[in-house]
Design a protein around this motif. Structure first.
Motif, PDB file in Angstrom:
ATOM      1  N   GLY A 133       0.761  -1.238   0.000  1.00  0.00           N
ATOM      2  CA  GLY A 133       0.000   0.000   0.000  1.00  0.00           C
ATOM      3  C   GLY A 133       0.789   1.284   0.000  1.00  0.00           C
ATOM      4  O   GLY A 133       0.198   2.358  -0.110  1.00  0.00           O
ATOM      5  N   VAL A 134       2.101   1.224   0.139  1.00  0.00           N
ATOM      6  CA  VAL A 134       2.903   2.454   0.225  1.00  0.00           C
ATOM      7  C   VAL A 134       3.843   2.529  -0.976  1.00  0.00           C
ATOM      8  O   VAL A 134       4.382   1.505  -1.405  1.00  0.00           O
ATOM      9  N   TYR A 135       4.032   3.706  -1.508  1.00  0.00           N
ATOM     10  CA  TYR A 135       4.922   3.891  -2.652  1.00  0.00           C
ATOM     11  C   TYR A 135       5.706   5.192  -2.498  1.00  0.00           C
ATOM     12  O   TYR A 135       5.360   6.053  -1.669  1.00  0.00           O
ATOM     13  N   THR A 136       6.741   5.319  -3.305  1.00  0.00           N
ATOM     14  CA  THR A 136       7.529   6.552  -3.296  1.00  0.00           C
ATOM     15  C   THR A 136       6.840   7.596  -4.160  1.00  0.00           C
ATOM     16  O   THR A 136       6.520   7.338  -5.325  1.00  0.00           O
ATOM     17  N   THR A 137       6.595   8.754  -3.569  1.00  0.00           N
ATOM     18  CA  THR A 137       6.025   9.873  -4.310  1.00  0.00           C
ATOM     19  C   THR A 137       7.066  10.988  -4.370  1.00  0.00           C
ATOM     20  O   THR A 137       8.041  10.972  -3.608  1.00  0.00           O
ATOM     21  N   TYR A 138       6.862  11.917  -5.264  1.00  0.00           N
ATOM     22  CA  TYR A 138       7.879  12.963  -5.476  1.00  0.00           C
ATOM     23  C   TYR A 138       7.260  14.338  -5.273  1.00  0.00           C
ATOM     24  O   TYR A 138       6.256  14.673  -5.904  1.00  0.00           O
ATOM     25  N   MET A 139       7.874  15.101  -4.382  1.00  0.00           N
ATOM     26  CA  MET A 139       7.473  16.476  -4.137  1.00  0.00           C
ATOM     27  C   MET A 139       8.359  17.384  -4.991  1.00  0.00           C
ATOM     28  O   MET A 139       9.517  17.060  -5.236  1.00  0.00           O
ATOM     29  N   GLN A 140       7.832  18.504  -5.411  1.00  0.00           N
ATOM     30  CA  GLN A 140       8.662  19.503  -6.078  1.00  0.00           C
ATOM     31  C   GLN A 140       8.672  20.762  -5.221  1.00  0.00           C
ATOM     32  O   GLN A 140       7.800  20.959  -4.376  1.00  0.00           O
ATOM     33  N   PHE A 141       9.675  21.591  -5.461  1.00  0.00           N
ATOM     34  CA  PHE A 141       9.880  22.752  -4.594  1.00  0.00           C
ATOM     35  C   PHE A 141       9.846  24.052  -5.370  1.00  0.00           C
ATOM     36  O   PHE A 141      10.477  24.176  -6.427  1.00  0.00           O
ATOM     37  N   SER A 142       9.131  25.003  -4.798  1.00  0.00           N
ATOM     38  CA  SER A 142       9.186  26.359  -5.320  1.00  0.00           C
ATOM     39  C   SER A 142      10.567  26.929  -5.045  1.00  0.00           C
ATOM     40  O   SER A 142      11.147  26.719  -3.991  1.00  0.00           O
ATOM     41  N   LYS A 143      11.091  27.638  -6.003  1.00  0.00           N
ATOM     42  CA  LYS A 143      12.398  28.276  -5.773  1.00  0.00           C
ATOM     43  C   LYS A 143      12.359  29.690  -6.355  1.00  0.00           C
ATOM     44  O   LYS A 143      11.610  29.979  -7.281  1.00  0.00           O
ATOM     45  N   THR A 144      13.136  30.551  -5.774  1.00  0.00           N
ATOM     46  CA  THR A 144      13.258  31.886  -6.319  1.00  0.00           C
ATOM     47  C   THR A 144      14.497  31.910  -7.201  1.00  0.00           C
ATOM     48  O   THR A 144      15.614  31.912  -6.704  1.00  0.00           O
ATOM     49  N   ARG A 145      14.254  31.844  -8.486  1.00  0.00           N
ATOM     50  CA  ARG A 145      15.344  31.856  -9.456  1.00  0.00           C
ATOM     51  C   ARG A 145      16.439  30.852  -9.116  1.00  0.00           C
ATOM     52  O   ARG A 145      16.174  29.665  -9.025  1.00  0.00           O
ATOM     53  N   ASP A 146      17.639  31.286  -8.786  1.00  0.00           N
ATOM     54  CA  ASP A 146      18.746  30.343  -8.676  1.00  0.00           C
ATOM     55  C   ASP A 146      19.006  29.864  -7.251  1.00  0.00           C
ATOM     56  O   ASP A 146      20.010  29.223  -6.994  1.00  0.00           O
ATOM     57  N   SER A 147      18.148  30.203  -6.332  1.00  0.00           N
ATOM     58  CA  SER A 147      18.419  29.790  -4.958  1.00  0.00           C
ATOM     59  C   SER A 147      17.384  28.763  -4.517  1.00  0.00           C
ATOM     60  O   SER A 147      16.428  28.453  -5.207  1.00  0.00           O
ATOM     61  N   TYR A 148      17.588  28.227  -3.314  1.00  0.00           N
ATOM     62  CA  TYR A 148      16.624  27.288  -2.756  1.00  0.00           C
ATOM     63  C   TYR A 148      15.365  27.994  -2.250  1.00  0.00           C
ATOM     64  O   TYR A 148      14.377  27.357  -1.979  1.00  0.00           O
ATOM     65  N   LEU A 149      15.460  29.318  -2.075  1.00  0.00           N
ATOM     66  CA  LEU A 149      14.349  30.004  -1.409  1.00  0.00           C
ATOM     67  C   LEU A 149      13.061  29.836  -2.182  1.00  0.00           C
ATOM     68  O   LEU A 149      13.025  29.984  -3.394  1.00  0.00           O
ATOM     69  N   PRO A 150      11.965  29.535  -1.517  1.00  0.00           N
ATOM     70  CA  PRO A 150      10.702  29.459  -2.239  1.00  0.00           C
ATOM     71  C   PRO A 150      10.222  30.847  -2.652  1.00  0.00           C
ATOM     72  O   PRO A 150      10.693  31.865  -2.133  1.00  0.00           O
ATOM     73  N   THR A 151       9.276  30.837  -3.557  1.00  0.00           N
ATOM     74  CA  THR A 151       8.741  32.083  -4.081  1.00  0.00           C
ATOM     75  C   THR A 151       8.001  32.856  -2.992  1.00  0.00           C
ATOM     76  O   THR A 151       7.020  32.352  -2.438  1.00  0.00           O
ATOM     77  N   HIS A 152       8.474  34.038  -2.694  1.00  0.00           N
ATOM     78  CA  HIS A 152       7.746  34.949  -1.816  1.00  0.00           C
ATOM     79  C   HIS A 152       6.875  35.808  -2.739  1.00  0.00           C
ATOM     80  O   HIS A 152       7.401  36.630  -3.484  1.00  0.00           O
ATOM     81  N   PHE A 153       5.580  35.586  -2.677  1.00  0.00           N
ATOM     82  CA  PHE A 153       4.713  36.138  -3.719  1.00  0.00           C
ATOM     83  C   PHE A 153       4.743  37.667  -3.785  1.00  0.00           C
ATOM     84  O   PHE A 153       4.629  38.239  -4.863  1.00  0.00           O
ATOM     85  N   GLY A 154       4.856  38.337  -2.628  1.00  0.00           N
ATOM     86  CA  GLY A 154       4.888  39.799  -2.648  1.00  0.00           C
ATOM     87  C   GLY A 154       6.130  40.324  -3.334  1.00  0.00           C
ATOM     88  O   GLY A 154       6.072  41.201  -4.207  1.00  0.00           O
ATOM     89  N   GLU A 155       7.254  39.769  -2.962  1.00  0.00           N
ATOM     90  CA  GLU A 155       8.532  40.198  -3.529  1.00  0.00           C
ATOM     91  C   GLU A 155       8.615  39.806  -5.009  1.00  0.00           C
ATOM     92  O   GLU A 155       9.021  40.588  -5.861  1.00  0.00           O
ATOM     93  N   ARG A 156       8.190  38.587  -5.312  1.00  0.00           N
ATOM     94  CA  ARG A 156       8.335  38.062  -6.670  1.00  0.00           C
ATOM     95  C   ARG A 156       7.383  38.743  -7.645  1.00  0.00           C
ATOM     96  O   ARG A 156       7.739  39.023  -8.804  1.00  0.00           O
ATOM     97  N   TYR A 157       6.140  38.989  -7.205  1.00  0.00           N
ATOM     98  CA  TYR A 157       5.132  39.479  -8.144  1.00  0.00           C
ATOM     99  C   TYR A 157       4.748  40.947  -7.919  1.00  0.00           C
ATOM    100  O   TYR A 157       3.826  41.446  -8.565  1.00  0.00           O
ATOM    101  N   GLY A 158       5.440  41.615  -7.011  1.00  0.00           N
ATOM    102  CA  GLY A 158       5.128  43.025  -6.761  1.00  0.00           C
ATOM    103  C   GLY A 158       5.201  43.853  -8.027  1.00  0.00           C
ATOM    104  O   GLY A 158       4.304  44.670  -8.320  1.00  0.00           O
ATOM    105  N   GLY A 159       6.278  43.678  -8.788  1.00  0.00           N
ATOM    106  CA  GLY A 159       6.432  44.440 -10.037  1.00  0.00           C
ATOM    107  C   GLY A 159       5.328  44.121 -11.027  1.00  0.00           C
ATOM    108  O   GLY A 159       4.796  45.029 -11.698  1.00  0.00           O
ATOM    109  N   ASP A 160       4.959  42.859 -11.124  1.00  0.00           N
ATOM    110  CA  ASP A 160       3.877  42.465 -12.048  1.00  0.00           C
ATOM    111  C   ASP A 160       2.561  43.112 -11.635  1.00  0.00           C
ATOM    112  O   ASP A 160       1.789  43.565 -12.483  1.00  0.00           O
ATOM    113  N   LEU A 161       2.300  43.154 -10.331  1.00  0.00           N
ATOM    114  CA  LEU A 161       1.059  43.769  -9.856  1.00  0.00           C
ATOM    115  C   LEU A 161       1.009  45.248 -10.260  1.00  0.00           C
ATOM    116  O   LEU A 161      -0.052  45.768 -10.627  1.00  0.00           O
ATOM    117  N   LYS A 162       2.152  45.915 -10.175  1.00  0.00           N
ATOM    118  CA  LYS A 162       2.187  47.348 -10.511  1.00  0.00           C
ATOM    119  C   LYS A 162       1.959  47.582 -12.006  1.00  0.00           C
ATOM    120  O   LYS A 162       1.556  48.668 -12.411  1.00  0.00           O
TER     121      LYS A 162
END
Lengths: 128, 500
Positions: free
Chosen positions: B156-185
């Motif tokens: 009943g158990v299997y290996t599943t795969y998670m994916q990760f949000s990243k901010t461009r070239d770093s491990y940091l996940p996408t902070h929506f305010g910082e990432r999309y602030g310019g787009d909102l404007k």
């Protein structure tokens, strides 16, 4: 006068052969007996035929002690009778595989073990 | 590009008209605003905070907690542009098909639609989360390049795969305010107003539609927004608070005719060191323990139950992660030695690892938010959370671990120890995902849900709710990707509403 047949055979080679044979017998005996001497001896128990299935009886006995501690009402004789039946025509590996296929597992201090192995471990602890 | 507006500069008594008000500038609010870009709909996004953390604004989140120990309400979320994406871990995984199904063994389960309804939106949601190509449970893609998965016996158990949000070239996940602030404007039909705290959803006298919003600033300013339609997107806790506190026309609050708002609160418990996993040959691919770069994204494996196993054994989606290496005690070494020798396996290179968990809770109406007598700096009633975890939630996860242990042994791969049995033991290692869900649950029947299948509040024609507060069941997948997919679906709905 001819020499007797006894004197026709030299004594030296015969003695050498006998000594060599004796040496080989002693060496063979040592080779055969020393592992037995170094092997852990157990006091006789009613479960020895079953416990002979365990390749690692010392570690099994440690697990078994935990099994008995968690199940003080463990009935060794009843368990032994059941194991004799299940192992009569099957190898331990085969019975353990059947346990795993059918989900017969026990939890011993959190460790998940095949039921037959757990029962043998408990008998090993009882016998020690 | 235009600057963000600031509510502190709006004269008291002003009335602002707009087609659509989005309350909240977190992942849901930002995703919705961007999805409605370049449409004829005039959108006003109202965000309580600024572009960075401000202690006075954050303090508006404070409340009280009773029952099972839980995080302080002001510490488990963030109140500024980007919302709780500002402390996001970046884990992404779509909900499983079973998460949407009504299950006879799980009271209160079932979404009003199946997963297929969200599938058209996952790809865009994935793109917004910057989590790389949408691969997930296509194991060949990962294992061919990055090593084999752990062999498991059939079960009943299997290996599943998670994916990760990243901010461009770093491990940091996408902070929506910082990432999309310019787009909102840059969106011509969108205005973003910061430091704008919505303190009341004011219904028309017939209670069938929303008439206007009360807006306040911490500096004492008060004004009104009069939208044609409103989307509430302030998170799983504040969505309920605003609905409950808006009780001037209907005493129970907006959308609360059947006493459901604030009930069914959920989070993902993440108890640590839930089990010890032994691998007899010590071999493990790196992607089980740490996110690995691949295909322009990051991925990591976890062990999760199949949908069929969940149904057959009445278990939830709770999954297991493999963490750091640990040493075994004497009994553990004996357990491994006795078991490996019985199976005819050489365990000389054995290694042991601690197992983490992302746990799903069963829906519970008594796990709920209610208004307290305390008030915040804006005069809003604060919340009390009565947190609960049932023993069956732990027992269900133990059943999944038992199955994992059985499969490891059956494959001659390894074995496990389950490290917790009593409730006290589980609670002693408890942490939380900060995934607030369920408090405005979705159901077609107004007696069982706050919003309908279109996320519209039952009985209020022009009020919608976005975010994971509408999840009726929760899965074990992290909610951000899924709530964005659901929000993009809501955007399509709103476009249709405005066209008609």
């Amino acid at each position: 006068m001819t020499q007797s047949w006894k004197s026709a055979i030299s004594r030296r080679p015969v003695l050498s052969g006998l000594i060599a044979a004796l040496g080989l017998a002693i060496a063979g005996g040592i080779a055969f007996e020393v592992p037995k001497l170094s092997r852990r001896r157990y006091k006789p128990s009613p479960y020895d035929d079953l416990l002979a299935n365990l390749p690692d009886r010392e570690n099994a006995a440690r697990i078994g002690a935990a099994v008995i501690a968690e199940s003080p009402a463990f009935d060794a004789n009843q368990t032994a009778r059941a194991l004799v039946n299940s192992l009569a025509d099957n190898s331990l590996a085969g019975v353990v595989s059947a346990d795993l296929a059918q989900g017969r597992m026990d939890e011993v201090h959190g460790w998940l073990l095949p039921q037959t192995l757990t029962q043998l471990c408990a008998l090993a602890a009882k016998a020690s | 590009m235009k600057a963000f507006l600031d509510a502190r500069s709006i004269p008291a008594g002003t009335v602002l008209d707009t087609d659509l008000a989005i309350i909240g500038g977190g992942p849901a609010g930002i995703a919705l605003a961007l999805a409605l870009a370049n449409t004829p709909i005039r959108v006003l996004l109202l965000e309580s905070g600024g572009e960075a953390f401000e202690p006075q604004t954050q303090a508006l989140y404070a409340g009280s907690e009773t029952g099972t120990p839980y995080l302080k309400l002001e510490n488990s979320r963030l109140r500024y542009l980007g919302g709780s994406s500002n402390h996001w871990g970046g884990w992404c995984r779509p909900l499983d098909a079973i998460d949407f199904e009504q299950r006879s063994w799980l009271p209160h389960s079932g979404w009003p639609f199946s997963r297929t309804e969200l599938e058209p939106y996952f790809s865009r949601a994935q793109s917004m989360c910057e989590a790389g190509p949408f691969i997930y449970d296509d194991p060949a893609k990962w294992t061919q390049s990055f090593g084999a998965s752990i062999p498991l016996g059939e079960g009943g158990v299997y290996t599943t795969y998670m994916q990760f949000s990243k901010t461009r070239d770093s491990y940091l996940p996408t902070h929506f305010g910082e990432r999309y602030g310019g787009d909102l404007k840059r969106v011509p039909n969108l205005s973003v107003m910061l430091h704008a705290n919505v303190t009341g959803l004011r219904l028309a006298t017939n209670a069938r539609s929303l008439d206007h919003l009360d807006v306040a600033t911490l500096q004492g300013g008060r004004f009104t927004v009069r939208p044609k339609y409103t989307v509430l997107a302030v998170g799983g806790i504040e969505n309920a608070r605003l609905l409950l506190a808006s009780n001037d026309v209907v005493q129970a609050g907006v959308g609360n005719g059947h006493d459901l708002v604030g009930r069914f609160f959920a989070d993902h418990p993440i108890p640590g060191d839930t089990a010890t996993m032994v691998l007899f040959n010590g071999a493990i691919s790196n992607y089980y323990q740490q996110p690995q770069p691949a295909f322009g994204a990051y991925f990591r494996a976890a062990l999760t139950p199949h949908d069929a196993f969940k149904n057959r054994h009445a278990v939830l989606c709770s999954l297991a992660t493999i963490e750091g290496e640990v040493q075994l005690d004497g009994l553990g070494q004996s357990a491994v030695a006795a078991t490996a020798s019985t199976l005819g396996i050489d365990a000389a290179n054995m290694r042991a690892f601690t197992v983490g968990c992302g746990m799903e809770l069963a829906p519970d109406p008594e796990r709920r938010l209610t208004l307290s007598d305390e008030r915040d700096a804006l005069g809003m009633p604060r919340l009390n959370l009565d947190m609960r975890i049932s023993d069956s939630d732990f027992a269900r996860y133990r059943d999944t671990l038992k199955e994992l242990g059985r499969q490891l042994l059956a494959a001659r791969t390894g074995m496990i120890r389950i490290n917790h049995k009593s409730r006290e033991s589980w609670l002693s290692v408890m942490d939380w995902g900060n995934h607030h869900m369920g408090t405005t649950r979705m159901h077609n029947d107004p007696r069982q849900g706050v919003v309908d299948a279109n996320s519209q509040v039952h009985g209020v024609s022009n009020l919608y709710v976005a975010g994971s507060s509408v999840f009726p069941t929760y899965g074990a997948s992290n909610p951000t990707l899924n709530l964005i997919a659901l929000t993009l679906r809501l955007a399509d709905r709103l476009k249709m509403v405005f066209r008609s």
